[in-house]
Design a protein around this motif. Structure first.
Motif, PDB file in Angstrom:
ATOM      1  N   PRO A   1       0.099 -40.119  11.120  1.00  0.00           N
ATOM      2  CA  PRO A   1      -1.291 -39.267  10.919  1.00  0.00           C
ATOM      3  C   PRO A   1      -2.642 -39.867  11.786  1.00  0.00           C
ATOM      4  O   PRO A   1      -2.380 -40.967  12.073  1.00  0.00           O
ATOM      5  N   ALA A   2      -3.618 -38.730  12.209  1.00  0.00           N
ATOM      6  CA  ALA A   2      -4.395 -39.123  13.016  1.00  0.00           C
ATOM      7  C   ALA A   2      -5.096 -40.305  12.890  1.00  0.00           C
ATOM      8  O   ALA A   2      -5.196 -41.246  13.869  1.00  0.00           O
ATOM      9  N   ARG A   3      -5.528 -40.597  11.462  1.00  0.00           N
ATOM     10  CA  ARG A   3      -6.237 -41.800  11.508  1.00  0.00           C
ATOM     11  C   ARG A   3      -5.770 -43.210  11.695  1.00  0.00           C
ATOM     12  O   ARG A   3      -6.260 -44.167  12.086  1.00  0.00           O
ATOM     13  N   LEU A   4      -4.516 -43.289  11.956  1.00  0.00           N
ATOM     14  CA  LEU A   4      -3.812 -44.462  12.080  1.00  0.00           C
ATOM     15  C   LEU A   4      -3.838 -44.759  13.446  1.00  0.00           C
ATOM     16  O   LEU A   4      -3.868 -46.052  14.066  1.00  0.00           O
ATOM     17  N   PHE A   5      -3.987 -44.031  14.502  1.00  0.00           N
ATOM     18  CA  PHE A   5      -4.015 -44.294  15.819  1.00  0.00           C
ATOM     19  C   PHE A   5      -5.288 -45.222  15.966  1.00  0.00           C
ATOM     20  O   PHE A   5      -5.276 -46.042  17.142  1.00  0.00           O
ATOM     21  N   SER A   6      -6.384 -45.122  15.564  1.00  0.00           N
ATOM     22  CA  SER A   6      -7.511 -45.860  15.718  1.00  0.00           C
ATOM     23  C   SER A   6      -7.784 -47.049  14.516  1.00  0.00           C
ATOM     24  O   SER A   6      -8.647 -47.882  14.436  1.00  0.00           O
TER      25      SER A   6
ATOM     26  N   ALA B   1       0.772 -29.640  13.763  1.00  0.00           N
ATOM     27  CA  ALA B   1       1.435 -28.382  13.250  1.00  0.00           C
ATOM     28  C   ALA B   1       1.957 -27.436  14.447  1.00  0.00           C
ATOM     29  O   ALA B   1       3.376 -27.607  14.702  1.00  0.00           O
ATOM     30  N   PRO B   2       1.378 -26.529  15.332  1.00  0.00           N
ATOM     31  CA  PRO B   2       1.839 -25.771  16.285  1.00  0.00           C
ATOM     32  C   PRO B   2       2.726 -26.323  17.202  1.00  0.00           C
ATOM     33  O   PRO B   2       3.653 -26.328  17.521  1.00  0.00           O
ATOM     34  N   GLY B   3       1.974 -27.518  17.818  1.00  0.00           N
ATOM     35  CA  GLY B   3       2.641 -28.263  18.844  1.00  0.00           C
ATOM     36  C   GLY B   3       4.069 -28.825  18.228  1.00  0.00           C
ATOM     37  O   GLY B   3       5.099 -29.159  18.893  1.00  0.00           O
ATOM     38  N   PHE B   4       3.804 -29.378  16.995  1.00  0.00           N
ATOM     39  CA  PHE B   4       4.843 -30.086  16.311  1.00  0.00           C
ATOM     40  C   PHE B   4       5.908 -29.217  16.284  1.00  0.00           C
ATOM     41  O   PHE B   4       7.334 -29.348  16.535  1.00  0.00           O
ATOM     42  N   LEU B   5       5.654 -27.936  16.020  1.00  0.00           N
ATOM     43  CA  LEU B   5       6.951 -27.008  15.594  1.00  0.00           C
ATOM     44  C   LEU B   5       7.389 -26.430  16.979  1.00  0.00           C
ATOM     45  O   LEU B   5       8.547 -26.342  16.899  1.00  0.00           O
ATOM     46  N   ASN B   6       6.744 -26.373  17.797  1.00  0.00           N
ATOM     47  CA  ASN B   6       7.554 -25.945  19.264  1.00  0.00           C
ATOM     48  C   ASN B   6       8.338 -27.192  19.715  1.00  0.00           C
ATOM     49  O   ASN B   6       9.314 -26.953  20.093  1.00  0.00           O
ATOM     50  N   GLY B   7       7.684 -28.294  19.333  1.00  0.00           N
ATOM     51  CA  GLY B   7       8.721 -29.486  19.854  1.00  0.00           C
ATOM     52  C   GLY B   7       9.990 -29.534  18.953  1.00  0.00           C
ATOM     53  O   GLY B   7      11.023 -30.187  19.411  1.00  0.00           O
ATOM     54  N   LEU B   8       9.586 -29.185  17.876  1.00  0.00           N
ATOM     55  CA  LEU B   8      10.995 -29.221  16.592  1.00  0.00           C
ATOM     56  C   LEU B   8      12.147 -28.485  17.052  1.00  0.00           C
ATOM     57  O   LEU B   8      13.310 -29.028  16.853  1.00  0.00           O
TER      58      LEU B   8
ATOM     59  N   LEU C   1      -2.924 -32.123  -0.794  1.00  0.00           N
ATOM     60  CA  LEU C   1      -3.623 -31.389  -1.761  1.00  0.00           C
ATOM     61  C   LEU C   1      -3.716 -29.991  -1.385  1.00  0.00           C
ATOM     62  O   LEU C   1      -4.225 -29.110  -1.889  1.00  0.00           O
ATOM     63  N   GLN C   2      -3.264 -29.706  -0.071  1.00  0.00           N
ATOM     64  CA  GLN C   2      -3.110 -28.316   0.680  1.00  0.00           C
ATOM     65  C   GLN C   2      -4.663 -27.747   0.791  1.00  0.00           C
ATOM     66  O   GLN C   2      -5.072 -26.692   0.064  1.00  0.00           O
ATOM     67  N   GLN C   3      -5.487 -28.847   1.011  1.00  0.00           N
ATOM     68  CA  GLN C   3      -7.044 -28.407   1.204  1.00  0.00           C
ATOM     69  C   GLN C   3      -7.401 -27.710   2.621  1.00  0.00           C
ATOM     70  O   GLN C   3      -8.601 -27.487   2.603  1.00  0.00           O
ATOM     71  N   GLY C   4      -6.630 -27.346   3.213  1.00  0.00           N
ATOM     72  CA  GLY C   4      -6.978 -26.816   4.617  1.00  0.00           C
ATOM     73  C   GLY C   4      -7.503 -27.534   5.660  1.00  0.00           C
ATOM     74  O   GLY C   4      -8.630 -27.350   6.357  1.00  0.00           O
ATOM     75  N   ASP C   5      -6.640 -28.455   6.231  1.00  0.00           N
ATOM     76  CA  ASP C   5      -7.164 -29.443   7.334  1.00  0.00           C
ATOM     77  C   ASP C   5      -6.970 -28.733   8.468  1.00  0.00           C
ATOM     78  O   ASP C   5      -6.353 -27.672   8.685  1.00  0.00           O
ATOM     79  N   TYR C   6      -7.691 -29.237   9.565  1.00  0.00           N
ATOM     80  CA  TYR C   6      -7.150 -28.770  10.969  1.00  0.00           C
ATOM     81  C   TYR C   6      -5.833 -28.963  11.197  1.00  0.00           C
ATOM     82  O   TYR C   6      -5.070 -30.156  11.036  1.00  0.00           O
ATOM     83  N   GLU C   7      -4.962 -27.756  11.791  1.00  0.00           N
ATOM     84  CA  GLU C   7      -3.596 -27.823  11.920  1.00  0.00           C
ATOM     85  C   GLU C   7      -2.917 -28.859  10.736  1.00  0.00           C
ATOM     86  O   GLU C   7      -1.908 -29.535  10.885  1.00  0.00           O
ATOM     87  N   GLU C   8      -3.002 -28.248   9.379  1.00  0.00           N
ATOM     88  CA  GLU C   8      -2.310 -28.667   8.344  1.00  0.00           C
ATOM     89  C   GLU C   8      -1.049 -28.369   8.330  1.00  0.00           C
ATOM     90  O   GLU C   8      -0.575 -27.295   8.338  1.00  0.00           O
ATOM     91  N   MET C   9      -0.164 -29.279   8.199  1.00  0.00           N
ATOM     92  CA  MET C   9       1.290 -29.151   7.739  1.00  0.00           C
ATOM     93  C   MET C   9       1.894 -30.267   7.232  1.00  0.00           C
ATOM     94  O   MET C   9       1.629 -31.504   7.733  1.00  0.00           O
TER      95      MET C   9
END
Ligand code: OXT
Ligand code: ADP
Ligand code: MG
Length: 566
Positions: free
Chosen positions: A169-174, A81-88, A115-123
């Motif tokens: 998505p984070a999970r894909l990295f691992s 989210a915030p890092g992404f927006l800075n880069g955008l 589902l907009q359930q409020g994840d860490y840095e959700e966007m």
């Protein structure tokens, strides 16, 4: 898929790095944190370079400039989210400028984000990026990483270059898969930026216009510089004998000292020409949309551009040449072979005279001393030093600091000037300087207004950390445009900065060299010493607070109240 026991594994991190390497990427610009941290460490461990920035926007500007200078997509990696927006911001700027760039951001868990359930840095990064770049892709499975990277590279480079967003998505990295299958899923694109050959009839149409012109003009934009066909462009200029004028980042594509250069006769050639060959330059705001008093007498345009619907975007184009610059220029050269017009010679001579007289007039101002330095004599001193270093890349931002430097400082070689570009954006300074130093391996000089510098000043530490041979000249006039505006009784003026700011000391605090200069002689000496030493340096150049003008050369775009102050 479940991988049977005993089978050698790979995962998302490794597949991504393998795919980038296979696509010829060796430098990554970015800022690390959850969930992309491991990419930085592992990328470096493989012997590649990871340039770690203090804010993603600057890492993104660096990546975009790397793309412009190398004709390979510059890669920027950010967190969610915030890092992404800075880069955008930088991705959008790259797309606007037609620079190839790939922004890769980690993103939060899909199920929770959707589902907009409020994840860490959700966007919902994928959709937010989409209108700001050429394509926005998400990778959901490790076996798709190869195809996604190839698609991103091809999209960034082919046709009109621009930005691409890759959402991981984070999970894909691992996520793991069989190493053998993973290897098979990767490939390098064949010919990712194919030549686009113009139609012969279009070439003939353009050549006819040139042959029948009395007062032709060639206008180069940064698309022509990007195309990296410098020898063909020079040959076209010299074979036709037509005067040329560059847009700012096309300065030096053909040397500013070339006898056919008409940069200092700009108003005259735009107004009086009858046929204009646009080469990789859009008729946007920077060219007054091809109409009005800037363009004087009616004229016919030939436009060379790879993007078909750029043609007729503002005014009628009499002879569109849709294709890549190199193919179009060489097709025109073949069609015009042996043709040189006597009619056009008189015009070329008149243009050269105007250009030379204007240059001579300016030269006088550049060496006139003043009690406090102004833009002319400070930049004159810089110009004299840089004459001896034609391969230095100049980065330039500000208003007066930008417009005057563009006018005063000659460029001698292609792609040696990076500036605020199509958006006129402040803050490109330190990121661009970093990429220019990294990608060219040569010294860089950045001339920044004090306001402009402030947008990316902390990134100066990035320059010292990587020991980059960059000299930053801060044109310190104490404000935006001017430093002498009166403050209202109750508050400091909204256009001014603290007059006690010491940019030279900022450099020392951040591990670099710093020197404050008050005269053109001191400035020249400091610049020469800094270039010779190769040390990261700030020269704090004190400029007369009254020397600048509001909005620089584009004051006509500044809106003022119709009824005045109330
Ligand atoms: O022929 P004529 O007579 O017309 O003369 C021309 C040439 O023939 C002649 N010439 C020469 N003469 C002699 N010798 C030589 N060698 C020579 N070469 C040329 O000179 C003139 C001019 O030539 P040029 O420049 O080629 O032609 P011209 O007519 O000017 O071209 C038109 C343009 C539009 C193509 C050209 O002007 C251009 O490229 N302009 C770009 C302008 C631009 O992008 N400006 C930046 C934006 S301004 C504003 O927005 C600022 N902000 C707001 C802001 C921004 N931008 N971004 C963000 C993220 N936030 C906010 C801010 C905050 S500027 C700014 C900060 C300003 O303060 P600073 O402290 O940083 O800077 P200072 O002003 O120094 O204080
Ligand atoms: P400037 O600001 O210098 O006038 P612009 O950014 O407005 O330049 O224009 C650059 C143009 O060059 C864009 O329209 C883009 O499509 C075009 N372009 C970029 N690369 C190529 C290329 N290799 N061949 C042809 N056109 C190109
Ligand atoms: Mg200023």
């Amino acid at each position: 898929a479940v991988v049977p026991e005993g089978v050698e594994l790979t995962d998302g991190f490794h597949l991504l790095m393998d795919a980038l390497e296979l696509n010829g990427i060796t430098n990554i610009y970015g800022l690390l944190g959850i969930p992309v941290t491991e990419i930085g460490r592992m990328w470096q461990a493989r012997g590649n370079k990871f340039y770690s920035f203090r804010n993603e926007q600057n890492a993104g500007y660096a990546a975009s400039v790397a793309g412009y200078l190398t004709k390979k997509p510059g890669v920027c990696v950010t967190v969610s989210a915030p890092g992404f927006l800075n880069g955008l911001t930088a991705l959008a700027n790259a797309t606007t400028n037609c620079f190839p760039m790939i922004l890769i951001s980690g993103s939060s868990e899909r199920e929770i984000v959707d589902l907009q359930q409020g994840d860490y840095e959700e966007m919902d990064q994928l959709n937010i990026a989409r209108p700001h770049c050429k394509a926005s892709f998400r990778i959901n499975r490790p076996e798709d990483i190869g195809v996604a990277v190839v698609r991103a590279v091809r999209t960034a480079l082919s046709g009109r270059p621009g930005g691409v967003y890759l959402d991981i998505p984070a999970r894909l990295f691992s996520t793991v898969m069989s190493a053998e299958e993973g290897k098979k899923s990767l490939w390098a694109p064949v010919d990712p930026a194919p030549a686009q050959i113009p139609a012969p009839s279009a070439v003939q149409r353009a050549a006819e216009l040139i042959k029948n012109a009395k007062k032709p003009l060639i206008l180069f934009g940064k698309g022509a510089a990007y195309a990296q066909c410098d020898a063909d462009i020079l040959a076209f200029v010299e074979e036709t004998g037509i005067p040329f004028t560059p847009m700012s980042m096309a300065k030096g594509l053909v040397s500013d000292l070339h006898p056919q250069c008409a940069a200092a006769a700009r108003s005259m050639v735009l107004q009086e020409s009858d046929v204009v060959v646009l080469v990789g330059a859009r008729l946007n705001w920077l060219l007054a949309h091809g109409k009005g008093k800037t363009w004087g007498v009616p004229k016919k345009f030939i436009q060379i551009d790879i993007q078909a619907n750029e043609i007729d975007s503002n005014v009628q184009i009499a002879a569109p040449l849709v294709g890549d610059v190199q193919s179009c220029i060489n097709a025109l050269r073949a069609e015009l072979k042996g043709y040189k017009s006597d009619d056009q010679a008189a015009w070329a001579k008149a243009v050269a005279e105007k250009h030379n007289t204007t240059r001579a007039k300016l030269a006088g101002k550049l060496s006139t001393p003043t009690p406090v330095m102004n833009y002319h004599n400070s930049l004159g001193a810089i110009r004299d030093v840089l004459k001896n270093y034609p391969d230095i890349c100049l980065v330039n931002e500000g208003a007066n600091a930008l417009d005057n430097a563009r006018m005063v400082i000659d460029q001698y070689q292609p792609r040696k000037r990076v500036d605020t570009g199509t958006w006129g954006v402040m803050g490109i300074g330190m990121g661009s300087a970093a990429a220019a130093a990294v990608e060219t391996g040569k010294p860089v000089v950045a001339i920044c207004g004090d306001s402009a510098f402030g947008f990316s000043a902390m990134e100066y530490e990035t320059l010292t950390r990587y020991n980059l041979p960059v000299t930053v000249i801060v044109m310190n006039n104490g404000g935006i445009y001017r430093g002498d505006e009166a403050s209202p009784d109750h508050q400091f003026s909204c256009m001014l900065f603290n007059p006690n700011t010491r940019y030279d000391q900022l450099s020392i605090a951040l591990g670099g060299e710093g020197v404050r200069v008050n005269t053109p002689e001191e400035l020249a000496k400091a610049l020469e010493a800094s270039i010779k030493s190769g040390k990261t340096t700030i020269i704090d150049a004190i400029i007369d607070p009254a020397a600048g003008v509001e909005s620089g050369r584009i004051g006509n775009l500044n809106i003022v109240s119709t009824i005045g102050k109330k």
